[in-house]
Design a protein around this motif. Structure first.
Motif: not given
Ligand SMILES: Cc1cc2nc3c(=O)[nH]c(=O)nc-3n(C[C@H](O)[C@H](O)[C@H](O)COP(=O)(O)OP(=O)(O)OC[C@H]3O[C@@H](n4cnc5c(N)ncnc54)[C@H](O)[C@@H]3O)c2cc1C
Length: 393
Positions: A50-51, A53-54, A79, A100, A376, A380
């Motif tokens: 699971c990416n 967020t960024n 984020q 990422q 990500g 988000q």
């Protein structure tokens, strides 16, 4: 008929976040989902990590007919707020390229966190429920008929996602409800998706299957510098997935195989220093041999540098810095990570996600015409839009 404050259709990323926030405000919340498990896409995301967020989320990372729409949500729930939640739960994560953020262990950590929060605020989640009918009596009075029960609610939230990966429960439900309420849809297509090639190109390049090269890939005035991957069906890899979200049928895609090298300068100096060297020697020092021998004929590859004509040199430079190919399409929703297009955001409040003409009706997440880049950004958007609606439902 069962009475609730809020009914959310879809127990995915956006629906869960909205439910948690509404639950925190003491709202009586029910989520209905036709799948047999909540958050299936969370589980399969980022290769199982699971990416989520960024570090670099900005409006420019989203594609929409209304590029301003996402700004309010991504700044009000950003984020850093999601990262704070992840840290509260002690979930170990790491940063990869381009900011990422991925779980160290498993996507399950993110889903368990959301389900735990939902439980903490008394959110009820009912799975295996297909929705048969949705109707509106008046503003803030909606009826939902599921396969098992009838419900009444003040706020109805559609968080049913886009069309990618039908096997995971994706359906056009959200778009149909939007149409039922007179909203228009920006036409949808697969995004973040590999390209397929015309037969003659496929035959020529399938032998490169498995080769990955760091490139700049451009189309439609956008470009991404990341890896591309040749596959037995066509082209994939992060740079291709990114550009696919900007690509329209019939467009060419240009690939710079040597983004960090000026081949012109390199050839000029090598011609002087090693005039007897053949072209193949220099090119195979820069790129995989199989790629080089596919892009150039043996006759030119065996030519000594000192005998290359200006025309040939320009051809070589162009072939490696500006190689163009016209994909014949994409792999479609079967493998796409997202759906481009969706419900026209101009019809919603960017602050609350409520439909302007129907009080109490909300749309959040991927079902809207907001498509994030790879990295990500899509989660988000789901967290941010879900959080915003959760403050008002
Ligand atoms: C393979 C893959 C990997 C991905 N990896 C990442 C990643 O690492 N990072 C990232 O940011 N994004 C990633 N994405 C994109 C991301 O998963 C989505 O953008 C995000 O899940 C959208 O959230 P959502 O809540 O709007 O929709 P979804 O998460 O799709 O949830 C929608 C829910 O609605 C339910 N539903 C649908 N139709 C109905 C219906 N008719 N009746 C009842 N329920 C219904 C579905 O069962 C589902 O539970 C990935 C996507 C895929 C396919």
């Amino acid at each position: 008929m069962k009475q609730l404050d809020v009914i959310i259709i879809g127990a995915g990323a956006a629906g869960l976040m909205c439910a948690i926030e509404a639950g925190k405000r003491g709202r009586k919340v029910l989520i209905l989902d036709h799948a047999n498990k909540a958050g299936k896409k969370i589980l399969m995301s980022g290769g199982g990590r699971c990416n989520f967020t960024n570090y670099n989320v900005e409006a420019d990372n989203y594609i929409s007919n209304n590029p301003h729409f996402c700004k309010s949500a991504i700044s009000r729930y950003n984020q850093w707020q999601f990262i704070e939640l992840v840290e509260q739960y002690g979930i170990a994560y790491h940063q990869r390229e381009h900011g990422q953020l991925f779980c160290d262990h498993s996507s399950k950590d993110i889903l368990s966190m959301l389900l735990n929060e939902a439980d903490k605020y008394n959110v009820k989640i009912l799975l295996n429920r297909s929705i048969q009918l949705i109707s509106k009596k008046t503003d803030n009075d909606y009826r939902v008929k599921s396969s098992w029960h009838q419900y009444q609610c003040c706020s109805l939230v559609i968080a049913s996602g886009g069309l990618s990966i039908p096997k995971m429960g994706a359906s056009p439900f959200g778009y149909k409800i939007a149409e039922q309420f007179g909203l228009d849809i920006i036409s949808t297509s697969a995004g973040l998706v590999p390209f397929t090639l015309h037969q003659h190109d496929k035959e020529q390049f399938e032998k490169l299957s498995g080769i990955s090269v760091n490139c700049i890939v451009s189309s439609n005035n956008m470009q991404f510098k990341e890896n591309i991957l040749f596959t037995h069906r066509g082209l994939s890899g992060p740079a291709i997935l990114q550009i696919s979200s900007y690509w329209q049928a019939g467009d060419e895609v240009t690939i710079n195989f040597l983004p960090d090298t000026s081949l012109k300068d390199l050839l000029s100096s090598t011609i002087l220093q090693h005039p007897q060297q053949i072209l193949k020697t220099i090119l195979t020092q820069l790129l995989p041999k199989r790629l080089v021998t596919t892009l150039f004929d043996t006759s030119i590859l065996e030519t000594k540098l000192k005998t290359l004509s200006t025309l040939q040199i320009n051809f070589i430079i162009n072939q490696l810095h500006n190689w163009t190919i016209k994909p014949n399409g994409t792999e479609g929703y079967r493998t796409a990570e997202v759906t481009r297009g969706g419900i026209n955001c101009n019809q919603l409040s960017s602050k609350t996600m409520q439909v302007n003409t129907h009080q109490g009706l909300y749309f959040i997440g991927e079902v809207l015409d907001v498509t994030g880049w790879l990295g990500g950004y899509n989660f988000q958007w789901a967290w941010s839009s879900g959080w915003c609606a959760g403050q008002y439902v």
